[in-house]
Design an enzyme around this catalytic site. Structure first.
Site, PDB file in Angstrom:
ATOM      1  N   GLU A 195       3.631   3.864   1.629  1.00 36.01           N
ATOM      2  CA  GLU A 195       4.433   4.928   1.023  1.00 36.01           C
ATOM      3  C   GLU A 195       5.784   4.400   0.553  1.00 36.01           C
ATOM      4  O   GLU A 195       6.294   4.819  -0.497  1.00 36.01           O
ATOM      5  CB  GLU A 195       4.618   6.069   2.025  1.00 36.01           C
ATOM      6  CG  GLU A 195       3.325   6.810   2.331  1.00 36.01           C
ATOM      7  CD  GLU A 195       3.492   7.891   3.383  1.00 36.01           C
ATOM      8  OE1 GLU A 195       2.738   8.880   3.329  1.00 36.01           O
ATOM      9  OE2 GLU A 195       4.370   7.752   4.267  1.00 36.01           O
TER      10      GLU A 195
ATOM     11  N   ASP B 200       6.198   9.233   0.084  1.00 28.92           N
ATOM     12  CA  ASP B 200       5.283  10.246   0.604  1.00 28.92           C
ATOM     13  C   ASP B 200       5.199  11.434  -0.349  1.00 28.92           C
ATOM     14  O   ASP B 200       4.115  11.935  -0.654  1.00 28.92           O
ATOM     15  CB  ASP B 200       5.761  10.698   1.988  1.00 28.92           C
ATOM     16  CG  ASP B 200       4.949  11.851   2.540  1.00 28.92           C
ATOM     17  OD1 ASP B 200       3.806  11.625   2.962  1.00 28.92           O
ATOM     18  OD2 ASP B 200       5.452  12.995   2.533  1.00 28.92           O
TER      19      ASP B 200
END
EC number: 3.1.26.3
Length: 230
Positions: free
Chosen positions: A114, A44
Site C-alpha cells: 500500500e 490504502d
C-alpha cells in the site's frame, strides 16, 4: 534512475522521478521515524478506490453488498502480501535490527504494498497509479468467476469475524424512523461492547439499515486488522 533500483523499477513497471519516495515506502518504522506508515495510509485509500471503480464497471449487475465483498477479497491482507511477493518487494524492504527476518511477514508485505502505491501516486498522478495498479491486478481480476464465489450478507460476515476472534456479537437497535409510511427511513445503531464500537446507518427498511450498519462495522474492524479468516 538509481542503479540498485533499476531492476525493481522494471518489475514494478514504474520509474520513480523522486526515488526518496520509494525509499520511504520501503522503510519500516523499526528503522526510522521517516517510515512508510503515512504512505501506507494514502495508498490504502487509492487502492480501494481503483478496485471499487474497476469492479463497478466490470460487474454492472452486481449489487452494492456483493461489490463490497468482492472488493474486500481483492484488498485483504493475504492478497496484498501475495502481490507484494510477486513484485519482489520483500527483497527491498528496509528493516531495523529489531525486525530483521521480517521481510516475509504478511503484515509488513501488506503495508509496503500500500505504501508503494501511495508513493507512486505522489510521484505521478492518479491516472498513472491507476494504470500501474490495474496491471498488477490484471491476472486476478481477469480470473474472477462470480459463479464460484460464495457471497455472504454483511451481518453474517460480521458475525463470523467476531466469533473467529472470540468477540461477542453486536446488538442492533432502531434509533429513529422518519418519513411517511410508504417512504420510511430507518436509522439503526449497532453496538459492540467488546470493541467499544458504536456504528449507525440508514436504510429504507430495518433489514437494509442493519446490513449497512454491519458493512460499516466490518470496514472499521478491517482498519484494526480484524478480517474474516479463511
Amino acid at each position: 534512475m538509481v542503479p540498485e533500483y533499476s531492476r525493481f523499477y522494471n518489475i514494478l513497471g514504474y520509474n520513480f522521478k523522486d526515488y526518496t519516495l520509494l525509499i520511504r515506502a520501503l522503510t519500516h518504522r523499526s528503522k526510522t521515524k521517516k517510515n512508510y506508515e503515512r504512505l501506507e495510509f494514502l495508498g490504502d485509500s487509492v487502492l480501494s478506490f481503483v478496485i471499487a471503480e474497476v469492479l463497478y464497471k466490470q460487474f454492472t449487475d452486481l449489487a452494492e453488498g456483493k461489490l463490497s465483498q468482492l472488493r474486500s477479497k481483492l484488498v485483504k491482507g493475504t492478497t496484498l502480501a501475495q502481490l507484494a511477493s510477486s513484485l519482489k518487494m520483500d527483497e527491498y524492504i528496509i528493516l531495523g535490527a529489531s525486525e530483521q527476518g521480517g521481510h516475509k511477514r504478511e503484515k509488513i508485505l501488506e503495508d509496503v504494498f500500500e505504501a508503494v502505491i501511495g508513493a507512486i501516486y505522489l510521484d505521478s498522478d492518479f491516472a498513472t497509479v491507476k494504470k500501474v495498479i490495474l496491471k498488477w491486478y490484471q491476472p486476478i481480476i481477469s480470473s474472477i468467476n462470480l459463479d464460484t464465489i460464495k457471497f455472504k450478507d454483511s451481518k453474517s460476515k460480521l458475525q463470523e469475524i467476531l466469533l473467529q476472534n472470540a468477540l461477542s456479537l453486536p446488538e442492533y437497535s432502531i434509533e429513529t424512523i422518519d418519513g411517511k409510511d410508504h417512504e420510511q427511513q430507518f436509522t439503526v445503531v449497532a453496538v459492540s461492547k467488546d470493541l467499544n464500537l458504536r456504528v449507525k446507518a440508514q436504510g429504507t427498511s430495518r433489514k437494509k439499515a442493519e446490513q449497512k450498519t454491519a458493512e460499516k462495522m466490518i470496514e472499521m474492524l478491517s482498519q484494526q486488522g480484524l478480517h474474516e479468516k479463511k
